[in-house]
Scaffold this motif. Structure first.
Motif, PDB file in Angstrom:
ATOM      1  N   ASN A  47    -135.334  28.167  44.563  1.00 46.40           N
ATOM      2  CA  ASN A  47    -134.330  27.152  44.265  1.00 46.40           C
ATOM      3  C   ASN A  47    -133.361  27.058  45.436  1.00 46.40           C
ATOM      4  N   PRO A  48    -132.841  25.872  45.692  1.00 40.05           N
ATOM      5  CA  PRO A  48    -131.862  25.767  46.781  1.00 40.05           C
ATOM      6  C   PRO A  48    -130.611  26.574  46.429  1.00 40.05           C
ATOM      7  N   PRO A  49    -129.933  27.108  47.439  1.00 39.58           N
ATOM      8  CA  PRO A  49    -128.763  27.934  47.161  1.00 39.58           C
ATOM      9  C   PRO A  49    -127.604  27.111  46.602  1.00 39.58           C
ATOM     10  N   GLU A  50    -126.708  27.812  45.969  1.00 37.50           N
ATOM     11  CA  GLU A  50    -125.466  27.187  45.487  1.00 37.50           C
ATOM     12  C   GLU A  50    -124.500  27.109  46.665  1.00 37.50           C
ATOM     13  N   PHE A  51    -123.672  26.094  46.689  1.00 39.69           N
ATOM     14  CA  PHE A  51    -122.657  25.943  47.726  1.00 39.69           C
ATOM     15  C   PHE A  51    -121.306  25.778  47.054  1.00 39.69           C
ATOM     16  N   SER A  53    -117.267  24.701  46.971  1.00 40.72           N
ATOM     17  CA  SER A  53    -116.585  23.490  47.446  1.00 40.72           C
ATOM     18  C   SER A  53    -116.150  23.659  48.900  1.00 40.72           C
ATOM     19  N   SER A  54    -115.693  24.846  49.258  1.00 39.77           N
ATOM     20  CA  SER A  54    -115.269  25.066  50.644  1.00 39.77           C
ATOM     21  C   SER A  54    -116.470  25.099  51.592  1.00 39.77           C
ATOM     22  N   ASP A  55    -117.624  25.595  51.106  1.00 39.62           N
ATOM     23  CA  ASP A  55    -118.850  25.566  51.925  1.00 39.62           C
ATOM     24  C   ASP A  55    -119.209  24.124  52.278  1.00 39.62           C
ATOM     25  N   ILE A  56    -119.162  23.262  51.285  1.00 35.28           N
ATOM     26  CA  ILE A  56    -119.548  21.861  51.491  1.00 35.28           C
ATOM     27  C   ILE A  56    -118.587  21.184  52.466  1.00 35.28           C
ATOM     28  N   LYS A  57    -117.309  21.459  52.292  1.00 29.17           N
ATOM     29  CA  LYS A  57    -116.320  20.875  53.206  1.00 29.17           C
ATOM     30  C   LYS A  57    -116.534  21.397  54.627  1.00 29.17           C
ATOM     31  N   TRP A  84    -117.478  17.186  44.981  1.00 24.97           N
ATOM     32  CA  TRP A  84    -118.072  18.468  45.376  1.00 24.97           C
ATOM     33  C   TRP A  84    -117.044  19.316  46.101  1.00 24.97           C
ATOM     34  N   GLU A  85    -116.311  18.685  47.016  1.00 29.85           N
ATOM     35  CA  GLU A  85    -115.343  19.430  47.830  1.00 29.85           C
ATOM     36  C   GLU A  85    -114.127  19.866  47.021  1.00 29.85           C
ATOM     37  N   GLN A  86    -113.835  19.168  45.957  1.00 31.86           N
ATOM     38  CA  GLN A  86    -112.722  19.567  45.089  1.00 31.86           C
ATOM     39  C   GLN A  86    -113.173  20.538  44.009  1.00 31.86           C
ATOM     40  N   GLY A  87    -114.458  20.719  43.875  1.00 27.20           N
ATOM     41  CA  GLY A  87    -114.994  21.659  42.891  1.00 27.20           C
ATOM     42  C   GLY A  87    -115.093  21.091  41.491  1.00 27.20           C
ATOM     43  N   SER A  88    -114.844  19.799  41.309  1.00 27.78           N
ATOM     44  CA  SER A  88    -114.932  19.215  39.967  1.00 27.78           C
ATOM     45  C   SER A  88    -116.380  18.906  39.570  1.00 27.78           C
ATOM     46  N   LYS A  89    -117.255  18.783  40.557  1.00 25.90           N
ATOM     47  CA  LYS A  89    -118.688  18.601  40.306  1.00 25.90           C
ATOM     48  C   LYS A  89    -119.462  19.429  41.319  1.00 25.90           C
ATOM     49  N   THR A  90    -120.715  19.721  40.965  1.00 24.58           N
ATOM     50  CA  THR A  90    -121.567  20.457  41.901  1.00 24.58           C
ATOM     51  C   THR A  90    -122.746  19.578  42.299  1.00 24.58           C
ATOM     52  N   PRO A  91    -123.233  19.744  43.518  1.00 25.65           N
ATOM     53  CA  PRO A  91    -124.370  18.943  43.963  1.00 25.65           C
ATOM     54  C   PRO A  91    -125.631  19.270  43.163  1.00 25.65           C
ATOM     55  N   ASN A  92    -126.467  18.268  42.964  1.00 26.89           N
ATOM     56  CA  ASN A  92    -127.739  18.494  42.273  1.00 26.89           C
ATOM     57  C   ASN A  92    -128.675  19.260  43.212  1.00 26.89           C
ATOM     58  N   PRO A  93    -129.810  19.732  42.701  1.00 25.16           N
ATOM     59  CA  PRO A  93    -130.714  20.517  43.549  1.00 25.16           C
ATOM     60  C   PRO A  93    -131.165  19.803  44.822  1.00 25.16           C
ATOM     61  N   ALA A  94    -131.412  18.504  44.761  1.00 25.50           N
ATOM     62  CA  ALA A  94    -131.837  17.785  45.964  1.00 25.50           C
ATOM     63  C   ALA A  94    -130.730  17.784  47.006  1.00 25.50           C
ATOM     64  N   ALA A  95    -129.508  17.582  46.585  1.00 23.78           N
ATOM     65  CA  ALA A  95    -128.372  17.597  47.511  1.00 23.78           C
ATOM     66  C   ALA A  95    -128.167  19.000  48.079  1.00 23.78           C
ATOM     67  N   ARG A  96    -128.355  20.020  47.238  1.00 26.98           N
ATOM     68  CA  ARG A  96    -128.213  21.398  47.728  1.00 26.98           C
ATOM     69  C   ARG A  96    -129.289  21.729  48.755  1.00 26.98           C
ATOM     70  N   ARG A  97    -130.515  21.206  48.560  1.00 27.05           N
ATOM     71  CA  ARG A  97    -131.584  21.442  49.526  1.00 27.05           C
ATOM     72  C   ARG A  97    -131.220  20.774  50.851  1.00 27.05           C
TER      73      ARG A  97
END
Length: 116
Positions: A47-51, A53-57, A84-97
């Motif tokens: 599975n793609p890793p979790e990121f 909000s600060s990782d994404i930013k 994603w960057e505010q942490g209110s939502k998380t990216p789906n698996p495709a976005a995480r990949r």
């Protein structure tokens, strides 16, 4: 005369395709009857890793992109990237990949962006 040669070429392609399909079907039937062994490859896809909000930013900032530009290049809305960057939502698996690929090879972006 040209029309005839096109028809022959087209029917020959269909014949080759038909032969391939028949061969595949007979192999499947033989396998189902236990008369033929087929090669099986098992592939484990992590599975793609979790990121966070600060990782994404950080990923976006390292690419020197605004939220709207980053979102537009990769097919997401600016609101999604902001969430994603505010942490209110998380990216789906495709976005995480996709994020995983960007971390591994930052130069992938060059294939999608032309700076003029």
């Amino acid at each position: 005369m040209k029309r005839k040669s096109k028809l022959k070429a087209k029917s020959k392609k269909k014949t080759l395709l038909g032969q391939s399909l028949l061969l595949a079907a007979s192999d499947a039937i033989a396998w189902h009857a236990g008369k033929k062994e087929l090669r099986v490859n098992e592939v484990k896809i992590e599975n793609p890793p979790e990121f966070s909000s600060s990782d994404i930013k950080d990923i976006r900032n390292n690419l020197h992109m605004s939220q709207p530009v980053f979102a537009g290049i990769f097919g997401y809305s600016a609101d999604a990237v902001k969430a994603w960057e505010q942490g209110s939502k998380t990216p789906n698996p495709a976005a995480r990949r996709l994020l995983q690929l960007l971390v591994a090879n930052k130069s992938l972006v060059n294939q999608f962006v032309k700076i003029e």
